[in-house]
Scaffold this active site. Structure first.
Site, PDB file in Angstrom:
ATOM      1  CB  ALA A   9      -0.929   0.018   1.218  1.00  0.00           C
ATOM      2  CE1 TYR A 141       4.813  -9.970 -11.749  1.00  0.00           C
ATOM      3  CE2 TYR A 141       3.788 -10.273 -13.904  1.00  0.00           C
ATOM      4  CZ  TYR A 141       3.817  -9.659 -12.663  1.00  0.00           C
ATOM      5  OH  TYR A 141       2.857  -8.733 -12.330  1.00  0.00           O
TER       6      TYR A 141
END
Length: 226
Positions: A9, A141
């Site tokens: 965040a 990934y």
């Protein structure tokens, strides 16, 4: 107000999700301890920080013990990979990318399941187009994101009282995207990418969907008209 925990965040998409959820939720802002994370908590008056290293499983377990009820868990934290071919990718790269993007996500979900069950909560996995299609050079990934796709699907079946949403955005205008483009050797043109606020709005809309509906998969692709 309901409570939402957002990982990753401190900046970029995670910070934008936090800003858009702040009017309707009490926030736990997840991230490594940093001035950025503290500044966002100050900006969003009343938000608290959840400053934990997600790959430290012992620390993570201790940090979640006090959370008895949780309405929303947004898995946003993640890392990119080195964009090397499989033949050139060392085992350490696989361990790092899968450790952050998949194993830590699974473990945080497991630890918070009692709190999510208590609230009949909502788990949002911020996935990627790479979680649906693996391109050359992106194997670690993509493998981590395909793993998150499987995790979300299994969780949805195992926990019918919890809503589970997977969000598959195309490439987003973030600092991480700048790093990827630099590795690719291209010039950075932000108009090619999704705006963080746009992706955050889709996530917040899914969270706000009334309880009689289950928003399962959301796919966002850039139009180039931004």
């Amino acid at each position: 107000m309901p409570t939402a925990l957002i990982t990753g965040a401190s900046r970029g998409l995670g910070a934008e999700i936090a800003r858009q959820l702040a009017p309707t939720h009490d926030l736990l802002l997840g991230g490594r301890p940093s001035a950025e994370l503290d500044a966002l908590a100050t900006e969003l008056d009343g938000a608290s920080t959840f400053a934990v290293e997600l790959t430290d499983h012992e620390e993570l377990e201790g940090a979640t013990e006090a959370i008895s009820e949780l309405d929303v868990l947004v898995h946003n934290a993640g890392v990119g990979s080195s964009l090397e071919k499989i033949a050139d990718t060392p085992v350490e790269e696989w361990q790092h990318v899968l450790g952050v993007n998949l194993i830590a996500v699974a473990e945080l979900t497991r630890l918070l399941l009692p709190a999510l069950r208590a609230a009949r909560g909502h788990v949002v996995f911020v996935n990627s187009g790479a979680g649906r299609n693996a391109r050359p050079g992106w194997a670690p990934y993509a493998a981590s994101k395909f793993g998150v796709t499987a995790l979300a699907q299994a969780l949805r079946g195992e926990e019918p009282e919890i809503r589970v949403t997977s969000v598959f955005p195309g490439r987003i205008d973030t600092d991480m995207q700048r790093d990827i483009v630099a590795i690719e050797g291209d010039e950075y043109d932000r108009s090619r990418f999704l705006k963080p606020a746009t992706v955050a709005a889709a996530i917040v809309h899914a969270i706000a969907t009334p309880g009689d509906a289950h928003p399962e998969d959301i796919i966002l692709k850039p139009t180039g008209r931004g």
